[in-house]
Write a protein that holds these residues in place. Structure first.
Motif, PDB file in Angstrom:
ATOM      1  N   ASN A 128       0.834  -1.211   0.000  1.00 41.24           N
ATOM      2  CA  ASN A 128       0.000   0.000   0.000  1.00 41.24           C
ATOM      3  C   ASN A 128       0.867   1.258   0.000  1.00 41.24           C
ATOM      4  N   GLU A 129       1.928   1.215  -0.772  1.00 46.25           N
ATOM      5  CA  GLU A 129       2.925   2.284  -0.788  1.00 46.25           C
ATOM      6  C   GLU A 129       2.780   3.146  -2.031  1.00 46.25           C
ATOM      7  N   THR A 130       3.420   4.311  -1.983  1.00 49.33           N
ATOM      8  CA  THR A 130       3.371   5.279  -3.075  1.00 49.33           C
ATOM      9  C   THR A 130       4.752   5.402  -3.723  1.00 49.33           C
ATOM     10  N   GLU A 165      -0.380   2.178 -12.620  1.00 50.53           N
ATOM     11  CA  GLU A 165       0.053   2.208 -14.017  1.00 50.53           C
ATOM     12  C   GLU A 165       0.781   3.489 -14.408  1.00 50.53           C
ATOM     13  N   THR A 166       0.636   4.534 -13.647  1.00 47.24           N
ATOM     14  CA  THR A 166       1.284   5.802 -13.997  1.00 47.24           C
ATOM     15  C   THR A 166       2.676   5.868 -13.368  1.00 47.24           C
ATOM     16  N   ASP A 167       2.851   6.667 -12.342  1.00 41.45           N
ATOM     17  CA  ASP A 167       4.186   6.893 -11.796  1.00 41.45           C
ATOM     18  C   ASP A 167       4.762   5.686 -11.056  1.00 41.45           C
ATOM     19  N   LEU A 168       3.928   4.877 -10.391  1.00 42.46           N
ATOM     20  CA  LEU A 168       4.468   3.728  -9.653  1.00 42.46           C
ATOM     21  C   LEU A 168       5.086   2.696 -10.576  1.00 42.46           C
ATOM     22  N   ALA A 169       4.494   2.472 -11.732  1.00 43.86           N
ATOM     23  CA  ALA A 169       5.065   1.517 -12.687  1.00 43.86           C
ATOM     24  C   ALA A 169       6.469   1.948 -13.087  1.00 43.86           C
ATOM     25  N   GLU A 170       6.638   3.226 -13.390  1.00 45.25           N
ATOM     26  CA  GLU A 170       7.955   3.739 -13.760  1.00 45.25           C
ATOM     27  C   GLU A 170       8.927   3.666 -12.587  1.00 45.25           C
ATOM     28  N   THR A 171       8.474   4.089 -11.418  1.00 43.31           N
ATOM     29  CA  THR A 171       9.321   4.080 -10.227  1.00 43.31           C
ATOM     30  C   THR A 171       9.828   2.676  -9.919  1.00 43.31           C
ATOM     31  N   CYS A 172       8.921   1.718  -9.923  1.00 36.19           N
ATOM     32  CA  CYS A 172       9.301   0.348  -9.577  1.00 36.19           C
ATOM     33  C   CYS A 172      10.180  -0.280 -10.652  1.00 36.19           C
TER      34      CYS A 172
END
Length: 298
Positions: A128-130, A165-172
């Motif tokens: 449940n993280e950002t 699908e937005t910033d978390l996908a890129e971050t991870c």
């Protein structure tokens, strides 16, 4: 079912089927290691506000190991952040909900490092993280040579996509953190069973009125109906469509399923062997454009 009972059930099953650790490597989703919470003080002995701090990490890991009857945990995840973040259907970050005194990221990692070095835990992760949280954990680990998070366990399914699908996908992707998608059936809503005039009496939303209501009302309910039509068009059940689609996403490393019967388990497992044709994916995206994340829509 609470996490303590789940651990004990796993131990009893494990003890009955084979010798110690021959058939099971235990992965713990860290239901006992969690961020700030006053409502779940029963998780601590003596009862107190739950935090991601050293003493509570050690206590929860030791008790989990005892309940599981195993010597180490493969994956330990912080169940939700210690700081304020919007959780479980909340759509927007609200500065009015910020609270002082959150445990610093490096301090959380030092507590986790202790159980890793003791051989009690192999790998760590978050839930449940950002994007902000993932980056801060990675940066803190690199600065001080602390353990890196390996996984993120976040909600991800046909009804709730954009949060990841937005910033978390890129971050991870660029921090090499793997997504373990939980609730890939939206609490069971995507099976379509709640669209029936008389839903099953033993189903979750029937037994617990108001629970996860965001998946079973208004536009979320309408969207489920559209996804069921897509599934039928391609000769699939709603469960098969939702799980096969989730598995097909490039950033999903694993999906966390739940079943209350052998028939449900069988359908869940068989869904992961299905490869969706491009037409089915196109149909899914067409529905999504019309009903974008309805559980968190204002």
């Amino acid at each position: 079912m609470n996490c303590q009972c789940s651990s004990e059930y796993v131990f009893n099953w494990h003890a009955s089927c084979m010798t110690h650790r021959q058939c099971l490597h235990v992965s713990c989703c860290a239901c006992q290691v969690a961020g700030y919470g006053d409502y779940n003080q029963y998780m601590r002995d003596p009862p107190r506000t739950v935090r991601v701090e050293r003493d509570q990490i050690i206590e929860s890991v030791d008790k989990s190991l005892q309940r599981l009857g195993t010597d180490y945990i493969d994956l330990l995840q912080i169940h939700w952040p210690d700081r304020y973040v919007p959780l479980f259907g909340a759509a927007a970050y609200d500065i009015a909900n910020e609270r002082p005194g959150s445990i610093p990221f490096d301090e959380q990692l030092r507590g986790l490092e202790e159980v890793v070095k003791a051989g009690k835990v192999r790998y760590i992760g978050v839930s449940n993280e950002t994007s902000y949280g993932v980056c801060e954990f990675i940066n803190a680990a690199e600065r001080a040579g602390l353990p890196r998070i390996q996984t993120i366990q976040n909600c991800y399914h046909l009804l709730q996509r954009s949060n990841f699908e937005t910033d978390l996908a890129e971050t991870c992707r660029f921090h090499n953190v793997s997504l373990l998608a939980y609730s890939p059936l939206g609490g069971g809503a995507l099976s379509g069973k709640y669209l029936q005039p008389n839903p099953p009496k033993n189903a979750r939303f029937t037994l617990f009125q108001g629970y996860m209501e965001r998946y079973n009302k208004s536009l979320a309910r309408v969207a489920v109906g559209e996804y069921i039509k897509v599934a039928q068009k391609h000769g699939l059940t709603g469960v098969q469509l939702a799980l096969a689609w989730c598995r097909s996403r490039w950033f999903v490393s694993s999906s966390i399923i739940g079943a209350t019967s052998l028939d449900q388990l069988k359908e869940n497992l068989e869904a992961f062997s299905i490869s969706l044709p491009q037409e089915a994916t196109d149909d899914i995206n067409a529905v999504y454009k019309q009903y974008r994340d309805p559980p968190t829509s204002a």
